[in-house]
Design a protein around this motif. Sequence first.
Motif, PDB file in Angstrom:
ATOM      1  N   PHE A  64     -11.300  -5.906   2.202  1.00  0.00           N
ATOM      2  CA  PHE A  64     -10.702  -6.329   0.987  1.00  0.00           C
ATOM      3  C   PHE A  64     -11.412  -7.656   0.958  1.00  0.00           C
ATOM      4  O   PHE A  64     -11.649  -8.306   1.574  1.00  0.00           O
ATOM      5  CB  PHE A  64      -9.546  -6.646   0.381  1.00  0.00           C
ATOM      6  CG  PHE A  64      -8.640  -5.224   0.908  1.00  0.00           C
ATOM      7  CD1 PHE A  64      -8.531  -3.758   0.343  1.00  0.00           C
ATOM      8  CD2 PHE A  64      -7.720  -4.914   2.647  1.00  0.00           C
ATOM      9  CE1 PHE A  64      -8.044  -2.674   0.456  1.00  0.00           C
ATOM     10  CE2 PHE A  64      -6.922  -3.275   2.296  1.00  0.00           C
ATOM     11  CZ  PHE A  64      -7.058  -2.534   1.355  1.00  0.00           C
ATOM     12  N   HIS A  85     -12.755  -3.994  -4.285  1.00  0.00           N
ATOM     13  CA  HIS A  85     -11.636  -3.996  -3.435  1.00  0.00           C
ATOM     14  C   HIS A  85     -10.774  -4.944  -3.249  1.00  0.00           C
ATOM     15  O   HIS A  85     -10.550  -5.981  -2.262  1.00  0.00           O
ATOM     16  CB  HIS A  85     -12.006  -3.040  -1.901  1.00  0.00           C
ATOM     17  CG  HIS A  85     -13.236  -1.767  -2.778  1.00  0.00           C
ATOM     18  ND1 HIS A  85     -11.863  -1.007  -3.321  1.00  0.00           N
ATOM     19  CD2 HIS A  85     -14.305  -1.667  -3.425  1.00  0.00           C
ATOM     20  CE1 HIS A  85     -13.445  -0.011  -3.458  1.00  0.00           C
ATOM     21  NE2 HIS A  85     -14.562  -0.890  -3.307  1.00  0.00           N
ATOM     22  N   HIS A  86      -9.672  -5.017  -3.916  1.00  0.00           N
ATOM     23  CA  HIS A  86      -8.302  -5.736  -3.734  1.00  0.00           C
ATOM     24  C   HIS A  86      -7.360  -4.919  -2.785  1.00  0.00           C
ATOM     25  O   HIS A  86      -6.876  -4.071  -2.990  1.00  0.00           O
ATOM     26  CB  HIS A  86      -8.077  -6.125  -4.565  1.00  0.00           C
ATOM     27  CG  HIS A  86      -9.429  -7.292  -5.023  1.00  0.00           C
ATOM     28  ND1 HIS A  86      -9.434  -8.410  -5.017  1.00  0.00           N
ATOM     29  CD2 HIS A  86      -9.640  -7.109  -6.553  1.00  0.00           C
ATOM     30  CE1 HIS A  86      -9.935  -8.917  -5.441  1.00  0.00           C
ATOM     31  NE2 HIS A  86     -10.596  -8.131  -5.932  1.00  0.00           N
ATOM     32  N   SER A 120      -3.332  -4.811  -3.182  1.00  0.00           N
ATOM     33  CA  SER A 120      -2.927  -5.448  -4.881  1.00  0.00           C
ATOM     34  C   SER A 120      -1.537  -4.191  -5.376  1.00  0.00           C
ATOM     35  O   SER A 120      -0.803  -3.704  -4.203  1.00  0.00           O
ATOM     36  CB  SER A 120      -3.431  -4.774  -5.843  1.00  0.00           C
ATOM     37  OG  SER A 120      -5.202  -4.584  -5.859  1.00  0.00           O
ATOM     38  N   ASP A 165      -3.333  -9.352  -6.346  1.00  0.00           N
ATOM     39  CA  ASP A 165      -3.749  -9.517  -5.318  1.00  0.00           C
ATOM     40  C   ASP A 165      -3.350  -9.980  -4.448  1.00  0.00           C
ATOM     41  O   ASP A 165      -3.124 -11.019  -4.697  1.00  0.00           O
ATOM     42  CB  ASP A 165      -5.588  -9.652  -6.061  1.00  0.00           C
ATOM     43  CG  ASP A 165      -5.948  -8.533  -6.239  1.00  0.00           C
ATOM     44  OD1 ASP A 165      -5.492  -7.853  -6.626  1.00  0.00           O
ATOM     45  OD2 ASP A 165      -6.608  -8.944  -7.876  1.00  0.00           O
ATOM     46  N   LEU A 204       0.957  -1.156  -0.111  1.00  0.00           N
ATOM     47  CA  LEU A 204      -0.356   0.084  -0.351  1.00  0.00           C
ATOM     48  C   LEU A 204       1.047   1.406   0.014  1.00  0.00           C
ATOM     49  O   LEU A 204       0.653   2.279   0.840  1.00  0.00           O
ATOM     50  CB  LEU A 204      -0.982  -0.078   1.819  1.00  0.00           C
ATOM     51  CG  LEU A 204      -2.104  -1.421   0.910  1.00  0.00           C
ATOM     52  CD1 LEU A 204      -2.780  -0.792   2.358  1.00  0.00           C
ATOM     53  CD2 LEU A 204      -3.062  -0.927   0.074  1.00  0.00           C
ATOM     54  N   THR A 253      -0.552   4.782  -0.552  1.00  0.00           N
ATOM     55  CA  THR A 253      -1.694   5.510   0.332  1.00  0.00           C
ATOM     56  C   THR A 253      -1.434   5.799   1.526  1.00  0.00           C
ATOM     57  O   THR A 253      -1.245   6.274   2.262  1.00  0.00           O
ATOM     58  CB  THR A 253      -3.120   4.645   0.084  1.00  0.00           C
ATOM     59  OG1 THR A 253      -2.880   3.444   0.267  1.00  0.00           O
ATOM     60  CG2 THR A 253      -4.216   4.479  -1.259  1.00  0.00           C
ATOM     61  N   PRO A 298      -4.031  -0.045  -3.059  1.00  0.00           N
ATOM     62  CA  PRO A 298      -6.002  -0.640  -2.968  1.00  0.00           C
ATOM     63  C   PRO A 298      -6.291  -0.856  -4.633  1.00  0.00           C
ATOM     64  O   PRO A 298      -6.214   0.722  -5.465  1.00  0.00           O
ATOM     65  CB  PRO A 298      -6.507   0.115  -2.032  1.00  0.00           C
ATOM     66  CG  PRO A 298      -5.952   1.202  -2.510  1.00  0.00           C
ATOM     67  CD  PRO A 298      -4.270   1.622  -2.577  1.00  0.00           C
ATOM     68  N   THR A 299      -7.236  -1.397  -5.182  1.00  0.00           N
ATOM     69  CA  THR A 299      -7.851  -1.398  -6.459  1.00  0.00           C
ATOM     70  C   THR A 299      -9.386  -2.158  -6.480  1.00  0.00           C
ATOM     71  O   THR A 299      -9.720  -2.432  -6.126  1.00  0.00           O
ATOM     72  CB  THR A 299      -6.434  -2.353  -7.583  1.00  0.00           C
ATOM     73  OG1 THR A 299      -6.858  -3.772  -6.933  1.00  0.00           O
ATOM     74  CG2 THR A 299      -5.111  -2.322  -7.608  1.00  0.00           C
ATOM     75  N   VAL A 300      -9.743  -1.382  -7.075  1.00  0.00           N
ATOM     76  CA  VAL A 300     -10.966  -1.635  -7.218  1.00  0.00           C
ATOM     77  C   VAL A 300     -11.386  -2.740  -8.867  1.00  0.00           C
ATOM     78  O   VAL A 300     -10.842  -1.676  -9.666  1.00  0.00           O
ATOM     79  CB  VAL A 300     -11.870  -0.844  -7.187  1.00  0.00           C
ATOM     80  CG1 VAL A 300     -11.655   1.000  -8.162  1.00  0.00           C
ATOM     81  CG2 VAL A 300     -13.938  -0.533  -7.165  1.00  0.00           C
ATOM     82  N   SER A 329      -9.219   3.741  -3.896  1.00  0.00           N
ATOM     83  CA  SER A 329      -9.073   2.758  -5.034  1.00  0.00           C
ATOM     84  C   SER A 329      -8.586   3.327  -6.094  1.00  0.00           C
ATOM     85  O   SER A 329      -9.097   4.145  -7.013  1.00  0.00           O
ATOM     86  CB  SER A 329      -9.858   1.842  -4.436  1.00  0.00           C
ATOM     87  OG  SER A 329      -9.804   1.389  -3.080  1.00  0.00           O
ATOM     88  N   VAL A 339      -9.419   3.732   3.631  1.00  0.00           N
ATOM     89  CA  VAL A 339      -9.784   2.178   2.270  1.00  0.00           C
ATOM     90  C   VAL A 339     -11.259   2.241   2.395  1.00  0.00           C
ATOM     91  O   VAL A 339     -11.639   2.768   1.319  1.00  0.00           O
ATOM     92  CB  VAL A 339      -8.759   1.740   1.790  1.00  0.00           C
ATOM     93  CG1 VAL A 339      -9.409   1.098   0.426  1.00  0.00           C
ATOM     94  CG2 VAL A 339      -7.350   2.231   1.663  1.00  0.00           C
TER      95      VAL A 339
END
Length: 205
Positions: free
Chosen positions: A86, A57-58, A60, A74, A6, A9, A50-52, A23, A16
């Motif tokens: 997540f 949400h993962h 990542s 992920d 992370l 962020t 963080p991804t979406v 994300s 998050v």
Amino acid sequence: MVFPELSLTGYLPAAVAADPALSVALDDSRLRPLREECRSRSVTAVVGAPTVRGGEHHLSALVIDGQGAVGVYDKRNLFEHEHAVFTAGHGAHVLDLEGRRLALGICFDLSDEAQAAEAGTADAWLLGVLLSQGGYRSDADRAAEVARRHRVPVVLVNHAGSTGGWTAAGGSGSWWPGGGSVVAGPRAGVWLIDLDDPEVLRQVD
């Protein structure tokens, strides 16, 4: 270049969860400066974020290659409170760079013996992590054990200083199948690890 867990962020799962805008999607315009930098320097970067995707949400690792293309790994083994924010990943991600196969992981993935065995089929296992001062020693010992048992160098890239209420230990480094290791100090920096020479760790900033 590999960055900590992370890293975009900071380690802020609660933030998050409260603010979905933190994300990023894989085609997110906010990634453009990173993509352009990797493309201009022909560098592959592994960046924690963080991804979406598909409404999930993962936690990542974004893989931005020397052409600016974005891939993703992920985290498969979420840690405690991360489960509330997540969705765990399921697949592996192995980079093929100049003939080397480099497996990716994120922090608590280091604890998964099955994933460690998978990583042992690669040329190295690279993990972005958040290791606190209190937990660093046990995770370093685990990295050494994985390296020895599965005959694979293990590289941990840790935060330095405070993030998300945690005091990180720094100490990024690599652990080698023969029992050796090379570890940076506690402060922030950019370090070069030579996978061909286990004695080399050089600060480059």
